[in-house]
Design a protein around this motif. Structure first.
Motif, PDB file in Angstrom:
ATOM      1  N   LYS A 199       0.829  -1.206   0.000  1.00 13.16           N
ATOM      2  CA  LYS A 199       0.000   0.000   0.000  1.00 13.16           C
ATOM      3  C   LYS A 199       0.868   1.263   0.000  1.00 13.16           C
ATOM      4  O   LYS A 199       0.554   2.248  -0.683  1.00 13.16           O
ATOM      5  CB  LYS A 199      -0.935   0.016   1.215  1.00 13.16           C
ATOM      6  N   THR A 200       1.959   1.223   0.726  1.00 13.48           N
ATOM      7  CA  THR A 200       2.873   2.366   0.792  1.00 13.48           C
ATOM      8  C   THR A 200       3.521   2.612  -0.564  1.00 13.48           C
ATOM      9  O   THR A 200       3.612   3.757  -1.025  1.00 13.48           O
ATOM     10  CB  THR A 200       3.957   2.132   1.870  1.00 13.48           C
ATOM     11  N   ILE A 201       3.960   1.553  -1.209  1.00 12.37           N
ATOM     12  CA  ILE A 201       4.605   1.688  -2.520  1.00 12.37           C
ATOM     13  C   ILE A 201       3.600   2.188  -3.558  1.00 12.37           C
ATOM     14  O   ILE A 201       3.944   2.987  -4.428  1.00 12.37           O
ATOM     15  CB  ILE A 201       5.297   0.374  -2.935  1.00 12.37           C
ATOM     16  N   LYS A 226       8.530  -4.570  -8.631  1.00  8.94           N
ATOM     17  CA  LYS A 226       7.462  -3.567  -8.622  1.00  8.94           C
ATOM     18  C   LYS A 226       8.050  -2.154  -8.649  1.00  8.94           C
ATOM     19  O   LYS A 226       7.593  -1.301  -9.414  1.00  8.94           O
ATOM     20  CB  LYS A 226       6.572  -3.747  -7.397  1.00  8.94           C
ATOM     21  N   LEU A 227       9.071  -1.907  -7.837  1.00 12.38           N
ATOM     22  CA  LEU A 227       9.688  -0.579  -7.809  1.00 12.38           C
ATOM     23  C   LEU A 227      10.363  -0.253  -9.131  1.00 12.38           C
ATOM     24  O   LEU A 227      10.280   0.877  -9.619  1.00 12.38           O
ATOM     25  CB  LEU A 227      10.686  -0.488  -6.654  1.00 12.38           C
ATOM     26  N   LYS A 228      11.016  -1.243  -9.707  1.00 19.94           N
ATOM     27  CA  LYS A 228      11.674  -1.030 -11.000  1.00 19.94           C
ATOM     28  C   LYS A 228      10.640  -0.627 -12.048  1.00 19.94           C
ATOM     29  O   LYS A 228      10.843   0.326 -12.805  1.00 19.94           O
ATOM     30  CB  LYS A 228      12.411  -2.304 -11.427  1.00 19.94           C
ATOM     31  N   LYS A 229       9.519  -1.320 -12.053  1.00 20.33           N
ATOM     32  CA  LYS A 229       8.454  -1.008 -13.012  1.00 20.33           C
ATOM     33  C   LYS A 229       7.886   0.399 -12.771  1.00 20.33           C
ATOM     34  O   LYS A 229       7.656   1.165 -13.708  1.00 20.33           O
ATOM     35  CB  LYS A 229       7.340  -2.056 -12.903  1.00 20.33           C
ATOM     36  N   ILE A 230       7.685   0.745 -11.524  1.00 21.55           N
ATOM     37  CA  ILE A 230       7.169   2.076 -11.175  1.00 21.55           C
ATOM     38  C   ILE A 230       8.119   3.152 -11.676  1.00 21.55           C
ATOM     39  O   ILE A 230       7.698   4.137 -12.291  1.00 21.55           O
ATOM     40  CB  ILE A 230       6.959   2.194  -9.646  1.00 21.55           C
TER      41      ILE A 230
END
Length: 175
Positions: free
Chosen positions: A89-91, A126-130
């Motif tokens: 949720k934070t990400i 997920k972070l890489k994609k964001i």
């Protein structure tokens, strides 16, 4: 200050984000421990704090305050609680805020997540994609709010850019 009752114990615990180390450093730990609060109750308090911050983070416009809220959440989730649902949720909230945050804040948030290898392993993709899906090259490097603080005077815009470029190179993300 002497901790007199359960509500003060909770307040102290949450003020230090569940860190016994920080409570000890400020000489509250012995008093706090006398209340014999269960780990289950402490986890509940921390989850409530994270949920409360997440519910209001979108309303915060000041970049420095927004960064402070993310720092608080991520400290709790990477150092004390390790709750993947709340981290997810934070990400997701972080993704919505990328266009508002300065590059300094983005870099610090990514580094905080990266420092917990277990969490980083779960959220790296997920972070890489964001990051790949959001162009932050137009974001301020260091916001006016952060520039006013004395805590980042050791950082220059060049150092911030080098840090974020290093992150991008290490994880093969375009910047």
């Amino acid at each position: 200050m002497i901790i007199k009752d359960y509500s003060e114990a909770k307040k102290i615990f949450l003020h230090y984000n569940g860190s016994y180390f920080h409570m000890q450093r400020e000489e509250y730990l012995d008093q706090y421990m006398k209340f014999n609060i269960s780990k289950k109750e402490e986890r509940k308090w921390l989850k409530e704090k994270v949920e409360k911050i997440l519910s209001t983070i979108s309303e915060v416009k000041n970049i420095n305050l927004k960064y402070d809220k993310y720092w608080n959440i991520l400290y709790i989730l990477t150092e004390t609680l390790e709750d993947n649902h709340l981290l997810d949720k934070t990400i997701s909230a972080f993704e919505k805020d990328l266009k508002y945050l300065d590059i300094f804040s983005i870099n610090m948030i990514l580094e905080m997540i990266h420092d917990n290898k277990k969490i980083w392993k779960n959220f790296k993709k997920k972070l890489k994609k964001i990051i790949q899906n959001n162009d932050i090259s137009k974001n301020e490097i260091i916001s006016k709010e952060h520039n006013k603080l004395k805590g980042i005077q050791f950082l220059t815009e060049d150092k911030v850019i080098k840090n974020i470029e290093k992150f991008y190179l290490n994880y093969k993300v375009k910047y």
